[in-house]
Design an enzyme around this catalytic site. Structure first.
Site, mmCIF file in Angstrom:
data_model
loop_
_atom_site.group_PDB
_atom_site.id
_atom_site.type_symbol
_atom_site.label_atom_id
_atom_site.label_comp_id
_atom_site.label_asym_id
_atom_site.label_seq_id
_atom_site.Cartn_x
_atom_site.Cartn_y
_atom_site.Cartn_z
ATOM 1 N N GLU A 17 -32.966 -1.873 0.053
ATOM 2 C CA GLU A 17 -32.259 -1.769 1.334
ATOM 3 C C GLU A 17 -31.533 -0.437 1.464
ATOM 4 O O GLU A 17 -31.590 0.220 2.509
ATOM 5 C CB GLU A 17 -31.265 -2.927 1.464
ATOM 6 N N HIS A 52 -33.850 2.544 1.970
ATOM 7 C CA HIS A 52 -34.295 2.545 3.370
ATOM 8 C C HIS A 52 -33.240 3.191 4.267
ATOM 9 O O HIS A 52 -33.565 3.994 5.152
ATOM 10 C CB HIS A 52 -34.579 1.107 3.816
ATOM 11 N N HIS A 80 -35.596 -3.550 16.542
ATOM 12 C CA HIS A 80 -35.424 -2.470 15.565
ATOM 13 C C HIS A 80 -36.779 -1.901 15.148
ATOM 14 O O HIS A 80 -36.966 -0.681 15.067
ATOM 15 C CB HIS A 80 -34.666 -3.009 14.353
ATOM 16 N N HIS A 101 -50.185 -13.634 18.874
ATOM 17 C CA HIS A 101 -50.441 -12.297 18.333
ATOM 18 C C HIS A 101 -51.927 -12.102 18.051
ATOM 19 O O HIS A 101 -52.502 -11.046 18.357
ATOM 20 C CB HIS A 101 -49.626 -12.111 17.052
ATOM 21 N N HIS A 153 -50.699 -3.042 7.070
ATOM 22 C CA HIS A 153 -50.895 -3.507 8.451
ATOM 23 C C HIS A 153 -49.854 -2.860 9.368
ATOM 24 O O HIS A 153 -50.174 -2.419 10.475
ATOM 25 C CB HIS A 153 -50.767 -5.028 8.492
#
Length: 384
Positions: free
Chosen positions: A103, A106, A173, A281, A339
């Site tokens: 985290e 990032h 986000h 989706h 992906h």
């Protein structure tokens, strides 16, 4: 640690990331350092999108459950006592040493992008003023919009943590990260010279714009799948639970304002709701693949757009293969991250196609005309 000290230490880490990227820019042989800076920022943004997917898919979004620091510290080492205590209480919970580092790395990378965007803004103002405000590729208004946009993205990054991974916040986000990549790509395209584009490419302007819109919707749906952990809601392909139209709960599945894994009424989210999210989706992917594939094929057959069209076809085929493989192989982490990365690549290429189709039919070489007034005299390039 007080807030001012914490913010200073975090800012220094973001500055360090920016400086490392700056070393790459200034040590390169490319005489056009501004163009190099923009594309290095595009590359780093692409990497952060993929690392953000890794953060989300490893359930590390709350590895440090406060913001902007980690238990009030600028790095997990200083917060180790708190992290160890939380891990002891919940060994498989959201807070572990590894997740805390994922985290915070990032966050450091994201802050580095902010530093680079500030550098782009400052340099664009400088070159624009030196050119007598006659070099449109250095117009500072788009970099200024980038600066405000990255601040907005940072705010949603904070809300992602403070609102405990609220699905709609996390999805926005993710989308904002893709939009930031698209904006940076557009700035980069303004710095490149491009091969002459046939006037017939003008006919691709609207189809290319629609392709970008459809891709944006699909990314939103994919983000909704990911943030609701609905990737394995349909374990078979091409059917879902052995049916073309399985049992689904769209009301709960697409209620936006609710906690993770819960309905708006505070009950556990039923499985048919996850099925509805995944199925939507998957079905919309057919629409996107059909239109984007057709636009890419038309671009491939148009003078000046062949490379971009072929790259877009290849990225689309790869994305379809990865999407099917993630289901067939039960969603391995590497494929799931890929992906997300391939979705970012599709955004980048579709933006480039929109830019090139937009300059089709203009007389002469528009970028050569700009370079006559350029303060840095860039070399001719033909980068995609």
């Amino acid at each position: 640690m007080d807030n001012s000290g914490l913010l200073f230490q975090l800012a220094s880490k973001g500055l360090l990331v920016g400086l490392l990227a700056g070393v790459i820019v200034w040590s390169s042989k490319d005489r056009n350092k501004f163009r190099k800076l923009v594309w290095v920022t595009v590359f780093l943004t692409f990497d952060v999108i993929m690392f953000g997917a890794f953060t989300r898919l490893t359930d590390s979004g709350l590895g440090c459950p406060d913001w902007p620091g980690c238990y009030g510290h600028s790095n997990p080492l200083a917060a180790m006592e708190h992290i160890r205590a939380a891990e002891a209480l919940m060994p498989d919970g959201p807070v572990t040493v590894m997740k805390a580092w994922i985290e915070m790395i990032h966050r450091y990378l994201a802050m580095g992008i902010g530093v680079l965007i500030i550098a782009i803004l400052v340099l664009s103002w400088r070159f624009w003023l030196r050119s007598g405000k006659t070099a449109p590729q250095f117009s500072p208004w788009f970099p200024l919009a980038l600066f405000f946009f990255v601040c907005l993205q940072g705010a949603f990054g904070a809300w992602t943590v403070t609102m405990k991974l609220q699905p709609v916040i996390v999805t926005i986000h993710l989308l904002l990260g893709m939009v930031l990549l698209a904006m940076l790509t557009w700035v980069g395209a303004r710095q490149n010279e491009h091969l002459p584009v046939a006037a017939s490419a003008r006919r691709l302007r609207w189809p290319a714009a629609i392709a970008l819109l459809l891709l944006t919707i699909q990314i939103l749906l994919g983000g909704w799948v990911s943030t609701n952990y609905a990737a394995l809601a349909c374990m078979d392909f091409p059917l879902c639970h052995g049916a073309l139209v399985p049992e689904m709960d769209f009301d709960n599945g697409f209620t936006l304002w609710r906690s993770l894994g819960m309905t708006a009424d505070g009950e556990y989210l039923p499985y048919p709701a996850l099925t509805a999210i995944h199925w939507t989706h998957r079905v919309f992917a057919i629409v996107v693949a059909g239109h984007v594939g057709w636009v890419a094929w038309k671009a491939w057959r148009t003078e000046g757009l062949q490379k971009t069209g072929l790259a877009l076809l290849g990225a689309l085929a790869l994305q379809i293969a990865i999407g099917i493989s993630t289901i067939s192989l039960k969603w391995p982490l590497a494929l799931a991250v890929a992906h997300n990365g391939c979705a970012a690549l599709l955004v980048l290429l579709t933006v480039m196609l929109n830019y090139k189709a937009g300059i089709a039919g203009r007389s002469g070489d528009p970028l050569q005309a700009r370079q006559n007034d350029s303060p840095i005299r860039p070399h001719r390039t033909t980068n995609a």
